[in-house]
Design a protein around this motif. Sequence first.
Motif, short mmCIF file in Angstrom:
data_model
loop_
_atom_site.label_atom_id
_atom_site.label_comp_id
_atom_site.label_asym_id
_atom_site.label_seq_id
_atom_site.Cartn_x
_atom_site.Cartn_y
_atom_site.Cartn_z
N TYR A 187 -24.13 -27.86 5.63
CA TYR A 187 -23.97 -26.41 5.72
C TYR A 187 -25.33 -25.73 5.53
CZ TYR A 187 -22.21 -21.70 4.77
OH TYR A 187 -21.96 -20.35 4.80
N ASN A 188 -25.85 -25.18 6.62
CA ASN A 188 -27.14 -24.51 6.57
C ASN A 188 -27.22 -23.52 7.73
OD1 ASN A 188 -27.58 -26.20 8.80
ND2 ASN A 188 -28.61 -27.74 7.54
N ASP A 189 -28.41 -22.96 7.95
CA ASP A 189 -28.57 -21.97 9.02
C ASP A 189 -28.35 -22.59 10.40
OD1 ASP A 189 -29.15 -20.06 7.13
OD2 ASP A 189 -31.33 -20.35 7.26
N ARG A 248 -24.60 -22.91 11.01
CA ARG A 248 -23.99 -21.61 11.27
C ARG A 248 -24.29 -21.14 12.70
NH1 ARG A 248 -25.28 -20.74 5.72
NH2 ARG A 248 -27.35 -19.96 6.26
N GLU A 249 -25.50 -21.42 13.17
CA GLU A 249 -25.84 -21.04 14.55
C GLU A 249 -25.06 -21.88 15.55
OE1 GLU A 249 -27.65 -18.75 17.43
OE2 GLU A 249 -27.66 -18.50 15.24
N LYS A 262 -21.52 -20.63 15.69
CA LYS A 262 -21.44 -19.37 16.42
C LYS A 262 -21.44 -19.62 17.93
CE LYS A 262 -23.91 -15.00 17.04
NZ LYS A 262 -25.11 -14.20 16.61
#
Length: 227
Positions: free
Chosen positions: A119-121, A124-125, A128
């Motif tokens: 779980y990190n940036d 998340r991208e 999305k």
Amino acid sequence: MIFLLLLLSLPIITILFFQAKNHKHATNLQPPGPPGLPFIGNLHQFDGQSPHTYLRRLSNKHGPVMSLKLGFRPVVVISSADAVKEIMKSHDAVFSSRPLLVSLQRLTYNCLDVAFSPYNDVWREMRKISTIHLFSAKQVQSSLPIFEDEVRKMMAKIARDASSSSVVNLSETMMSLSSNSICRVAFGKTYGDEGYGKNRFFDLLHEMQSILGGLLCGGLLALVSMD
């Protein structure tokens, strides 16, 4: 001779000492649970045939939030709706990451996919992009004719086999349905015909199942290597 035995047993004694020390230190930080053995934890007690029944018995004894130890891997078992809500909704960011297991790193190119990435940036991208372009309602509806066509072919094949009194291998039939549907959606072609493509794809599926079956062993190896 005695000195040699003491020298050989020293690493084992040291490991047991630090394990007992760490266990004593972490006892107050962990939920209650059944006592386990060194190294294997509660693996010898776990009922792999009926895990839900085994976990229900433990929850009746230790409460809705309890801890187990599967080898070197500590596991927290939740059997309460309120506790699940706390984890999945109130504190979801804390529990959203995934362990870096050896088998998953091999299967997903060092955990670069959406399902097993930490779980990190970056995750998340990727989520999305996947939600907008891959898993949207419009995209799913566009794939519906493919699923319907593959199910129609499967039912026709079963009907032909039944009319000729042939035995239907449901496991192979369902595997073929899943494989053809996934390949047509992802690659635009099917592996339903006999040949190298189908055999190669099935070989990859079986290899993936073997790797996924080693999740626990991979976790143990990862923890041992970190220690």
